[in-house]
Design an enzyme around this catalytic site. Structure first.
Site, PDB file in Angstrom:
ATOM      1  N   ARG A 172      -6.737  11.175 -12.275  1.00  0.00           N
ATOM      2  CA  ARG A 172      -8.053  10.773 -12.022  1.00  0.00           C
ATOM      3  C   ARG A 172      -8.140   9.750 -11.006  1.00  0.00           C
ATOM      4  O   ARG A 172      -9.428   9.967 -10.339  1.00  0.00           O
ATOM      5  CB  ARG A 172      -8.439  10.001 -13.557  1.00  0.00           C
ATOM      6  CG  ARG A 172      -8.855  11.117 -14.716  1.00  0.00           C
ATOM      7  CD  ARG A 172      -9.131  10.165 -16.114  1.00  0.00           C
ATOM      8  NE  ARG A 172      -8.286   9.422 -16.421  1.00  0.00           N
ATOM      9  CZ  ARG A 172      -8.383   8.310 -17.424  1.00  0.00           C
ATOM     10  NH1 ARG A 172      -9.657   8.135 -17.953  1.00  0.00           N
ATOM     11  NH2 ARG A 172      -7.284   7.649 -17.721  1.00  0.00           N
ATOM     12  N   ASN A 230     -10.456  12.281 -18.889  1.00  0.00           N
ATOM     13  CA  ASN A 230      -9.405  13.242 -19.435  1.00  0.00           C
ATOM     14  C   ASN A 230     -10.263  13.617 -20.762  1.00  0.00           C
ATOM     15  O   ASN A 230     -10.985  13.003 -21.408  1.00  0.00           O
ATOM     16  CB  ASN A 230      -8.485  12.228 -19.824  1.00  0.00           C
ATOM     17  CG  ASN A 230      -7.571  11.887 -18.978  1.00  0.00           C
ATOM     18  OD1 ASN A 230      -7.439  12.508 -17.747  1.00  0.00           O
ATOM     19  ND2 ASN A 230      -6.633  10.821 -19.125  1.00  0.00           N
TER      20      ASN A 230
END
Length: 748
Positions: A27, A45
């Site tokens: 990320r 996620n």
């Protein structure tokens, strides 16, 4: 959607990324990439991996770069892109993980990265000399995770509240510690029970130290100190089995062993496996008695780096060669690796002089992985820390199956879609502790994958502990023959769809006829197999004892050759030697087609090993003697698919043959016989794909000779690479066969 099509329309893109993309800094990587291309949107996620939405004129370039510049621990399986309506978002953000049924995965534990290593020895950094430094690119993962999604609240690190500095790093998308779940520092993180100085003083003083590592406790001592190594052997009740060693840097490897490019690359990989290398013999003789190779590894955790840093500054190593330490699993003989602090203090009290614990819990034990390079390619001997739970991709999606493996070198496998997750090496299931570890592994793997198996696959042997577990489960069962499972594991790994011949050479497996198989030639197609050949049966005087006492198998060979009168004089040191001829004269005794027992017999006949204290000892010491191979012409016969080495054994017992020449002759002739065997079978069946599997293929000499011979004969060998060829790969083969049988039964 292609990048060219995306470039024509700057509308919002929804990007789904599946694979090992959680807990690896993916990320923050996406965040930085989006900022670089001036995009807005978000990354999150989710149960399937990572979802990204981006808006901007450079979206195509962003998508193209995703796979090319991914973080080192990320494994991208698939990227799916769809256009959606533009939302006019003003910025790019990293949002909270989504809940739901999971199809992503946790990545394996990884060795300390170069950036963390630099900070570890930087006096200006707040992580200076901190033994638990980590980031998104390194540190524990699978061993500390309770469940998915891989967030701090679902790991053992939830017990440590972040200090202000760590909290700032954790929340900063520009930091490589953004959502690094194992993040910690001296202010807020785990602590050692003893300082580095105490550990180093003990090692330098010839003592044995137990330290808690990433996947369990290790035992450390000075690998050049013969008395220390002998003391470790005595206390651990491990009289002959080799110990692995750890060196402080890649530059030091060639001081103690010979390593080529592929071997050095494996040593330096983030998995940090133990690699078997030819030794230069400047270590303690007791390290690997009778063997020509030693297991070598590099430091994998910050604690190891700190130990070597301090060792190098002590008087004992300032002027001489660099320090080398034994690094072996801290478990009482035959039991699973210890991970619990209280249990370690209790069980290791009589083994280690110093026991070093810490307060970061280990949820899943993971022993060190062990590998070698055979025919220029990596081969697993034991697959565990650093590689588990990376899945094997299957040729197609299959029903969810739990496969429980064998009794030795146990692993379990769970299938999910087109992936098979093979557990870490569990060990042998002949103790209560081993069975508990086996059951814990099944529970943890099932939980983290969020699946419910529809069947359990198990070995055909009715008395195996794993078979009894399956029977007690109350679930639908599918039994798979041992050697068929060996073959199927390689077939599944390679995604091979057609028929294949399988040469399976190992120590023991329960046959379809109830016999003791172990040298088999199988014709495999789909979920079925046919035994089209085997090694000539040989008696096993004393039954299972013959597997632990190679002289008994040698006696069976002498008896077969009509020289039973030589058994007593040849093996006079064995108390039962005078009685064995009578056993061999009886009808109806146990027999075996095992290739492993032939190695035992040859080793004992040539005086290499009459007894063995660990599995494979005789064969390993026999292999270590090989200087060059030779082939005895007419050294074997093949009749109706049965391969006999009787002519070879007649030559091995000749008085003019020493052990080294005998070892070379046995290996070369056995390999040539196997090549002849499979070549004839390939011509007869029209099948040219040959699976080479079973524990005997851990013998590098045999494996390379047979692989090379098959290729020269125009055959295509399939060799296990993602899993060991020994029983550590059985569960994958069981799972694949069971999944195929379920699928076939559902078809109209």
């Amino acid at each position: 959607m292609s990048a060219a099509a995306i470039a024509c329309d700057p509308t919002r893109l929804r990007v789904r990324v599946s694979g090992a993309v959680q807990g690896v800094g993916f990320r923050p990587y996406v965040y930085g990439l989006a900022k670089r291309y001036g995009l807005v949107g978000f990354v999150v996620n989710d149960p399937e991996g990572v979802t990204i939405e981006v808006e901007g004129n450079w979206a195509a370039e962003f998508v193209a770069a995703l796979r090319l510049e991914a973080p080192p621990l990320a494994r991208i399986d698939e990227i799916c892109v769809h256009q959606t309506a533009a939302l006019g978002t003003k910025d790019f953000s990293v949002t909270t993980s989504q809940a739901g049924r999971l199809s992503t995965r946790i990545v394996a534990d990884a060795a300390t990265c170069e950036q963390c290593l630099s900070e570890l020895f930087d006096p200006e950094n707040r992580h200076y000399l901190y033994p638990f430094i980590s980031c998104s690119h390194c540190g524990p993962r699978y061993t500390i995770a309770e469940r998915l999604p891989y967030d701090r609240r679902n790991t053992v690190m939830k017990a440590f509240s972040l200090c202000a500095a760590c909290a700032a790093d954790y929340a900063d998308p520009a930091s490589r510690r953004f959502h690094a779940e194992a993040i910690a520092c001296p202010t807020c993180g785990p602590r050692l029970s003893h300082g580095i100085n105490a550990i180093v003083a003990a090692i330098a003083g010839g003592q044995i130290v137990a330290v808690k590592g990433l996947g369990g406790y290790q035992l450390l001592c000075d690998a050049r100190n013969q008395r220390a190594v002998q003391r470790l052997r005595s206390r651990k009740q491990r009289p002959q089995k080799p110990f692995a060693v750890m060196v402080g840097s890649i530059a030091q490897v060639n001081e103690i062993a010979e390593a080529n490019g592929p071997e050095l690359a494996l040593l330096e990989s983030s998995a940090r496996p133990i690699i078997l290398l030819p030794t230069r013999n400047d270590l303690a003789p007791a390290l690997a008695p009778g063997l020509s190779r030693v297991g070598v590894m590099l430091p994998l955790a910050p604690l190891h780096h700190l130990i070597f840093h301090e060792l190098r500054s002590t008087a004992a190593w300032l002027a001489g060669p660099g320090p080398v330490i034994v690094a072996t699993s801290a478990n009482p003989s035959g039991e699973p690796l210890l991970i619990d602090n209280a249990q370690a203090r209790r069980r290791l009290e009589g083994i280690a002089d110093l026991i070093v614990t810490h307060d970061r819990e280990i949820l899943t034990r993971a022993d060190d992985s062990v590998m070698s390079v055979v025919a220029g390619r990596p081969q697993f001997i034991r697959r565990a820390r650093g590689y588990v739970p990376e899945p094997t991709r299957l040729a197609r999606s299959v029903p969810t199956v739990l496969a429980v493996g064998g009794a030795l070198k146990s692993t379990v496998t769970i299938t999910r879609g087109n992936e098979a997750f093979v557990s870490q090496h569990i060990g042998d299931l002949d103790t209560a502790e081993g069975l508990r570890a086996f059951e814990e592994t099944i529970r943890h793997l099932t939980s983290t994958l969020d699946v419910e198996p529809v069947v359990i696959a198990h070995d055909l042997h009715p008395n195996m502990a794993s078979t009894r577990f399956a029977e007690a489960s109350g679930r639908t069962l599918i039994a798979v023959q041992h050697h068929h499972a060996h073959a199927a594991a390689a077939i599944a790994e390679h995604g091979h769809a057609g028929p294949a011949l399988a040469l399976v050479l190992d120590g023991h497996g329960f046959g379809c006829d109830g016999g003791n198989w172990g040298g088999e030639l199988l014709l495999c197609e789909g979920s079925r197999f046919r035994r089209i050949g085997h090694l000539a049966p040989l008696q096993m005087p004393g039954g299972d004892r013959a597997a632990r006492e190679p002289w008994r198998m040698a006696s069976a060979v002498l008896h077969r050759l009509g020289r039973g009168n030589e058994i007593g004089p040849r093996f006079a040191a064995q108390r039962q030697a005078e009685r064995v001829p009578a056993l061999l004269d009886r009808q109806g005794g146990a027999t075996t087609t095992s290739a492993g027992r032939l190695f035992d017999a040859a080793a004992a006949l040539l005086g290499v090993a009459s007894l063995q204290s660990y599995e494979g000892e005789a064969a390993m010491k026999f292999e270590a003697l090989v200087r060059r191979t030779a082939i005895l012409e007419a050294g074997w016969t093949i009749e109706r698919g049965v391969l006999s080495l009787r002519p070879l054994f007649s030559r091995l017992i000749a008085d003019d043959l020493d052990a080294a020449d005998g070892a070379g002759l046995f290996h070369g002739t056995f390999a040539a016989a196997c090549i002849d065997w499979v070549t004839h079978a390939a011509r007869r069946t029209g099948v040219s794909t040959i699976v080479l599997s079973g524990g005997c293929f851990l013998n590098a000499v045999l494996a390379e000779e047979i692989d090379r011979g098959c290729r020269s004969a125009g055959l295509t060998p399939l060799v296990p690479r993602q899993l060991p060829p020994n029983d550590g790969g059985l569960s994958l083969g069981q799972a694949w066969i069971a999944a195929l049988r379920i699928t076939n039964s559902r078809q109209p």
